[in-house]
Scaffold this motif. Structure first.
Motif, short mmCIF file in Angstrom:
data_model
loop_
_atom_site.label_atom_id
_atom_site.label_comp_id
_atom_site.label_asym_id
_atom_site.label_seq_id
_atom_site.Cartn_x
_atom_site.Cartn_y
_atom_site.Cartn_z
N LEU A 45 46.09 49.43 38.98
CA LEU A 45 46.95 48.20 39.15
C LEU A 45 46.50 47.28 40.30
O LEU A 45 46.25 46.02 39.73
CB LEU A 45 48.42 48.28 39.53
CG LEU A 45 49.42 47.34 39.49
CD1 LEU A 45 50.72 47.61 38.83
CD2 LEU A 45 49.74 46.82 40.82
N ARG A 46 46.16 47.89 41.28
CA ARG A 46 45.70 46.57 42.35
C ARG A 46 44.38 45.94 41.92
O ARG A 46 44.27 44.60 42.18
CB ARG A 46 45.46 47.24 43.78
CG ARG A 46 44.37 48.15 43.72
CD ARG A 46 44.12 48.72 45.29
NE ARG A 46 42.84 49.41 45.20
CZ ARG A 46 42.61 50.58 45.79
NH1 ARG A 46 43.79 51.15 46.41
NH2 ARG A 46 41.55 51.08 45.54
N ASP A 47 43.48 46.89 41.20
CA ASP A 47 42.25 46.22 40.63
C ASP A 47 42.43 45.48 39.71
O ASP A 47 41.87 44.05 39.74
CB ASP A 47 41.41 47.44 40.38
CG ASP A 47 40.88 48.19 41.51
OD1 ASP A 47 40.86 47.87 42.58
OD2 ASP A 47 40.40 49.19 41.45
N ARG A 48 43.29 45.42 38.63
CA ARG A 48 43.49 44.68 37.57
C ARG A 48 44.28 43.52 38.11
O ARG A 48 44.00 42.31 37.44
CB ARG A 48 44.17 45.55 36.46
CG ARG A 48 43.33 46.74 35.94
CD ARG A 48 43.92 47.23 34.80
NE ARG A 48 45.37 47.93 34.99
CZ ARG A 48 45.45 49.31 34.84
NH1 ARG A 48 44.31 50.05 34.56
NH2 ARG A 48 46.51 49.88 35.19
N LEU A 49 45.08 43.52 38.85
CA LEU A 49 45.79 42.50 39.63
C LEU A 49 45.04 41.59 40.16
O LEU A 49 44.89 40.16 39.76
CB LEU A 49 47.11 42.87 40.54
CG LEU A 49 47.84 41.51 40.94
CD1 LEU A 49 48.38 40.86 40.04
CD2 LEU A 49 48.75 42.26 42.02
N LYS A 50 43.97 42.02 40.74
CA LYS A 50 43.13 41.10 41.55
C LYS A 50 42.07 40.27 40.62
O LYS A 50 41.89 39.16 40.63
CB LYS A 50 42.19 41.98 42.55
CG LYS A 50 41.27 41.02 43.32
CD LYS A 50 40.60 41.86 44.32
CE LYS A 50 39.46 41.10 45.13
NZ LYS A 50 39.03 41.69 46.13
N SER A 51 41.74 41.14 39.53
CA SER A 51 40.82 40.69 38.47
C SER A 51 41.60 39.67 37.60
O SER A 51 40.69 38.57 37.25
CB SER A 51 40.18 41.79 37.76
OG SER A 51 41.16 42.40 36.68
N GLU A 52 43.04 39.78 37.39
CA GLU A 52 43.55 38.61 36.58
C GLU A 52 43.52 37.48 37.54
O GLU A 52 43.51 36.54 37.06
CB GLU A 52 45.15 39.35 36.49
CG GLU A 52 45.11 40.19 35.31
CD GLU A 52 44.64 39.36 34.01
OE1 GLU A 52 45.28 38.52 33.38
OE2 GLU A 52 43.47 39.37 33.42
N ARG A 53 43.79 37.46 38.71
CA ARG A 53 43.98 36.46 39.64
C ARG A 53 42.74 35.82 39.71
O ARG A 53 42.58 34.29 39.50
CB ARG A 53 44.31 36.91 41.17
CG ARG A 53 44.47 35.57 42.19
CD ARG A 53 44.58 36.05 43.62
NE ARG A 53 43.67 37.27 44.08
CZ ARG A 53 42.51 36.73 44.51
NH1 ARG A 53 42.03 35.52 44.58
NH2 ARG A 53 41.86 37.53 45.10
N GLN A 54 41.60 36.35 39.72
CA GLN A 54 40.20 35.78 39.83
C GLN A 54 39.81 35.14 38.37
O GLN A 54 39.37 34.16 38.22
CB GLN A 54 39.08 36.83 40.08
CG GLN A 54 39.29 37.21 41.56
CD GLN A 54 38.52 38.51 41.91
OE1 GLN A 54 38.01 39.38 41.02
NE2 GLN A 54 38.25 38.59 43.07
N ARG A 55 40.29 35.86 37.33
CA ARG A 55 40.20 35.39 36.05
C ARG A 55 40.77 33.93 35.92
O ARG A 55 39.99 32.91 35.34
CB ARG A 55 40.64 36.27 34.95
CG ARG A 55 40.65 35.67 33.41
CD ARG A 55 41.16 36.65 32.46
NE ARG A 55 42.53 36.93 32.62
CZ ARG A 55 43.60 36.13 32.13
NH1 ARG A 55 42.74 34.78 31.20
NH2 ARG A 55 44.84 36.22 32.27
N LEU A 56 42.03 33.70 36.60
CA LEU A 56 42.65 32.34 36.32
C LEU A 56 42.44 31.58 37.51
O LEU A 56 42.75 30.39 37.32
CB LEU A 56 44.20 32.93 36.53
CG LEU A 56 44.80 33.67 35.55
CD1 LEU A 56 46.16 34.09 35.97
CD2 LEU A 56 44.82 33.07 34.11
N GLY A 57 41.31 32.01 38.40
CA GLY A 57 40.82 31.03 39.33
C GLY A 57 41.98 30.58 40.56
O GLY A 57 41.65 29.53 40.87
#
Length: 146
Positions: free
Chosen positions: A7-19
């Motif tokens: 969850l933590r890894d995917r949450l961070k990747s989503e934040r980065q994907r959205l800039g």
């Protein structure tokens, strides 16, 4: 690797994907930057309110929670019913069993969601909060008293 690590890894990747910065995504979820950091490092678990907030900012919540993109699971999950089950179990536990173990909460959500889907299929949706609360209570009693 446990669920929180994913969850933590995917949450961070989503934040980065959205800039977005941690502060920006935290604000969308109604938390400060420090809490957002805790979610992304796995030292704290996001709340339902937070997930609803960041979903509005573009976070793919099914991906964040389950690793499956929304477009890949269309039709497979009735998301409004799942959200309802999560909220109803959360409310039940807050009122009646505040120290309910997380595993038991997840089991209740899973069983409640299945019951909601079945009621919907039978054209008898559970729209009244009391009806839903009674169903959660009955499941809890069955779980704890056999």
């Amino acid at each position: 690797m446990n669920l929180i690590a994913f969850l933590r890894d995917r949450l961070k990747s989503e934040r980065q994907r959205l800039g977005l910065t941690q502060m920006e995504l935290g604000q969308a979820g109604g938390v400060d930057r420090r809490t957002q950091y805790k979610y992304e490092t796995g030292s704290s678990e996001p709340t339902l309110g937070y997930l609803r907030g960041v979903e509005g900012a573009g976070v793919d919540v099914p991906f964040t929670l389950f690793g499956v993109r929304t477009e890949d699971c269309q039709g497979a999950i009735d998301w409004p019913l799942l959200w309802q089950a999560v909220e109803d179990v959360g409310l039940f536990c807050a009122r009646r069993v505040p120290d309910c173990p997380e595993g038991m909460r997840r089991d209740l959500v899973e069983r409640l969601y299945a019951a909601y889907v079945e009621h919907k299929r039978s054209k008898q949706p559970l729209t009244q909060r009391q009806d839903r609360n009674d169903l959660v209570s009955a499941m809890w009693e069955k779980e704890t008293h056999g």
